[in-house]
Design a protein around this motif. Sequence first.
Motif, PDB file in Angstrom:
ATOM      1  N   ILE A 165       0.824  -1.215   0.000  1.00 40.47           N
ATOM      2  CA  ILE A 165       0.000   0.000   0.000  1.00 40.47           C
ATOM      3  C   ILE A 165       0.856   1.262   0.000  1.00 40.47           C
ATOM      4  O   ILE A 165       0.381   2.339   0.310  1.00 40.47           O
ATOM      5  CB  ILE A 165      -0.982   0.011   1.189  1.00 40.47           C
ATOM      6  N   GLY A 166       2.158   1.098  -0.351  1.00 38.75           N
ATOM      7  CA  GLY A 166       2.995   2.281  -0.486  1.00 38.75           C
ATOM      8  C   GLY A 166       3.370   2.895   0.852  1.00 38.75           C
ATOM      9  O   GLY A 166       3.241   2.265   1.907  1.00 38.75           O
ATOM     10  N   ASP A 167       3.828   4.102   0.804  1.00 40.50           N
ATOM     11  CA  ASP A 167       4.286   4.789   2.015  1.00 40.50           C
ATOM     12  C   ASP A 167       3.985   6.285   1.874  1.00 40.50           C
ATOM     13  O   ASP A 167       3.405   6.705   0.871  1.00 40.50           O
ATOM     14  CB  ASP A 167       5.783   4.510   2.247  1.00 40.50           C
ATOM     15  N   PRO A 168       4.379   7.095   2.864  1.00 38.12           N
ATOM     16  CA  PRO A 168       4.039   8.529   2.782  1.00 38.12           C
ATOM     17  C   PRO A 168       4.681   9.228   1.575  1.00 38.12           C
ATOM     18  O   PRO A 168       4.258  10.317   1.193  1.00 38.12           O
ATOM     19  CB  PRO A 168       4.589   9.106   4.094  1.00 38.12           C
ATOM     20  N   ALA A 169       5.683   8.593   0.951  1.00 39.11           N
ATOM     21  CA  ALA A 169       6.300   9.215  -0.219  1.00 39.11           C
ATOM     22  C   ALA A 169       5.425   9.086  -1.467  1.00 39.11           C
ATOM     23  O   ALA A 169       5.449   9.944  -2.332  1.00 39.11           O
ATOM     24  CB  ALA A 169       7.675   8.592  -0.479  1.00 39.11           C
ATOM     25  N   CYS A 170       4.689   7.978  -1.562  1.00 37.45           N
ATOM     26  CA  CYS A 170       3.938   7.755  -2.803  1.00 37.45           C
ATOM     27  C   CYS A 170       2.424   7.676  -2.641  1.00 37.45           C
ATOM     28  O   CYS A 170       1.694   7.939  -3.585  1.00 37.45           O
ATOM     29  CB  CYS A 170       4.453   6.501  -3.518  1.00 37.45           C
ATOM     30  N   ARG A 171       1.954   7.329  -1.442  1.00 33.04           N
ATOM     31  CA  ARG A 171       0.512   7.129  -1.299  1.00 33.04           C
ATOM     32  C   ARG A 171      -0.316   8.394  -1.502  1.00 33.04           C
ATOM     33  O   ARG A 171      -1.412   8.331  -2.053  1.00 33.04           O
ATOM     34  CB  ARG A 171       0.172   6.460   0.022  1.00 33.04           C
ATOM     35  N   LEU A 226       3.148   3.236  -6.897  1.00 29.24           N
ATOM     36  CA  LEU A 226       4.220   2.981  -5.926  1.00 29.24           C
ATOM     37  C   LEU A 226       5.518   3.667  -6.369  1.00 29.24           C
ATOM     38  O   LEU A 226       5.865   3.645  -7.548  1.00 29.24           O
ATOM     39  CB  LEU A 226       4.472   1.476  -5.778  1.00 29.24           C
ATOM     40  N   CYS A 227       6.247   4.228  -5.397  1.00 26.52           N
ATOM     41  CA  CYS A 227       7.555   4.796  -5.722  1.00 26.52           C
ATOM     42  C   CYS A 227       8.561   3.649  -5.896  1.00 26.52           C
ATOM     43  O   CYS A 227       8.271   2.497  -5.555  1.00 26.52           O
ATOM     44  CB  CYS A 227       8.012   5.759  -4.626  1.00 26.52           C
ATOM     45  N   ASP A 228       9.723   3.944  -6.428  1.00 22.68           N
ATOM     46  CA  ASP A 228      10.713   2.891  -6.695  1.00 22.68           C
ATOM     47  C   ASP A 228      11.041   2.090  -5.432  1.00 22.68           C
ATOM     48  O   ASP A 228      11.154   0.869  -5.468  1.00 22.68           O
ATOM     49  CB  ASP A 228      11.996   3.498  -7.275  1.00 22.68           C
ATOM     50  N   ALA A 229      11.200   2.805  -4.303  1.00 22.21           N
ATOM     51  CA  ALA A 229      11.578   2.120  -3.062  1.00 22.21           C
ATOM     52  C   ALA A 229      10.498   1.127  -2.631  1.00 22.21           C
ATOM     53  O   ALA A 229      10.803  -0.001  -2.225  1.00 22.21           O
ATOM     54  CB  ALA A 229      11.838   3.142  -1.954  1.00 22.21           C
ATOM     55  N   CYS A 230       9.237   1.532  -2.743  1.00 26.63           N
ATOM     56  CA  CYS A 230       8.136   0.638  -2.350  1.00 26.63           C
ATOM     57  C   CYS A 230       8.010  -0.531  -3.328  1.00 26.63           C
ATOM     58  O   CYS A 230       7.763  -1.667  -2.932  1.00 26.63           O
ATOM     59  CB  CYS A 230       6.815   1.405  -2.285  1.00 26.63           C
ATOM     60  N   ARG A 231       8.181  -0.227  -4.608  1.00 22.99           N
ATOM     61  CA  ARG A 231       8.106  -1.263  -5.622  1.00 22.99           C
ATOM     62  C   ARG A 231       9.190  -2.324  -5.400  1.00 22.99           C
ATOM     63  O   ARG A 231       8.935  -3.523  -5.424  1.00 22.99           O
ATOM     64  CB  ARG A 231       8.267  -0.629  -7.001  1.00 22.99           C
TER      65      ARG A 231
HETATM   66 ZN   LIG Z   1       6.583   4.587  -1.711  1.00 22.32          ZN
END
Ligand SMILES: [Zn+2]
Length: 423
Positions: A165-171, A226-231
């Motif tokens: 579900i991603g994180d605060p950077a991408c959600r 999703l950002c790269d880190a989450c992906r």
């Molecule tokens: Zn992310």
Amino acid sequence: MIKGIRGAPDILPDETGKWQALETVARDVLDRYGYAEIRTPIFERTELFIRGIGEATDIVEKEMYTFEDRGGESLTLRPEATASLMRSFAEHNLAAKSSLVKLYLIGPMFRHERPQSGRFRQFHQVDVEAIGSPGSAVDAEVVALLHHLLEAWGLRGVELHVNSIGDPACRPRYREAFLAYLGGYRDALCPDCHVRMTKNPLRVLDCKQPGCRAVAATAPTLSGYLCDACRDHFAAVRGLLDGLKIGYEVNERLVRGLDYYTRTTFEFLNPALGSQNAVAGGGRYDGLVEELGGPPTPSIGFAIGEERILTSLAAQAEAAETPPITGVYVATAGPVDLRVAMELTQTLRRKGLRSALDLEGRSLKGQMRQANKDRFRYSLILGADELARGQVTLKDMVGGAQHEIPLAEAADRLTHLPEREIA
Ligand SMILES: [Zn+2]
Ligand SMILES: [Zn+2]
């Protein structure tokens, strides 16, 4: 005589053995993975759950047992374990002992639920938390532990769903896109989802209302945002699960609406349980301890409903003991050409139905007894008079109802009747 509270059942002496066995297995498996038990009080300050579970959740809005004590303080019986456990973890600075702390808690939780099937006001959970590391390896090990535990209990046929579900950077970007999409379907959403749109929009994705489900089905998906880190994190978790040969399905609807939930979410479902079919679920909550006022503490955990596990195991044992009631018994009443009965039986078998006929010339009564004993769902009774009119009698062996149908249509009709039904 004063009775107990509905939804808060007694566990009687002939049942406690099952609970003890369940918990003994849990402790044994958890010990092998390096988890230590923690026991926190069953009540806490109400504020802990409001902040730890989130204001805009059903639990906090509708389900908590909250009361004022004699000192005028608002207290709440714990509706789940994570908030209490993390409160205790931070309060006693358990982080000082290790960079990755593995804890579990077993005990009763309390929610003011409607005591429908499978829901209790006092229920029991095994709660497991791995605290301190953001690494994908921890996520994979936690899922593997849960998988192992369900297997150790002997639970079969469960399905694992995972999602990120991603994180605060991408959600936030996704939330914006999702809200813009929902704006076009406002009329199709239920009143609860209108509230969710302002407080907790991602939860629209797991609404059970048909209208909302239809809207959710065509919504933009989180995976595309999703950002790269989450992906990378999610790919690493899946790669490790693949390596462990743990099967799973990526389910984009598996979301948790609150900001402190991040990245991995997972759930084990038992399709045999019907609508309340999640037996265990969890996810990563890297922002929770900060929400409670502590330092950043990336963590992941899950909770298992002990009642659901015991219900699943009981249903499984029952199903194993009693074969299902299926198929069609072909019976003859009086002097009937055996060739007609045999041909009909063969046709039914070719169409995929379990079928049998009397090969021993028994009476109709004897044949019906046999059909019941062999757990046939229906019987087709062939009588000389009816056959002369091209008719046969279809009897429902469970309900008892019977009526005539044309012989020529019998096989086709039976393949479309509900074949499998437990009496
Ligand atoms: Zn992310
Ligand atoms: Zn809805």
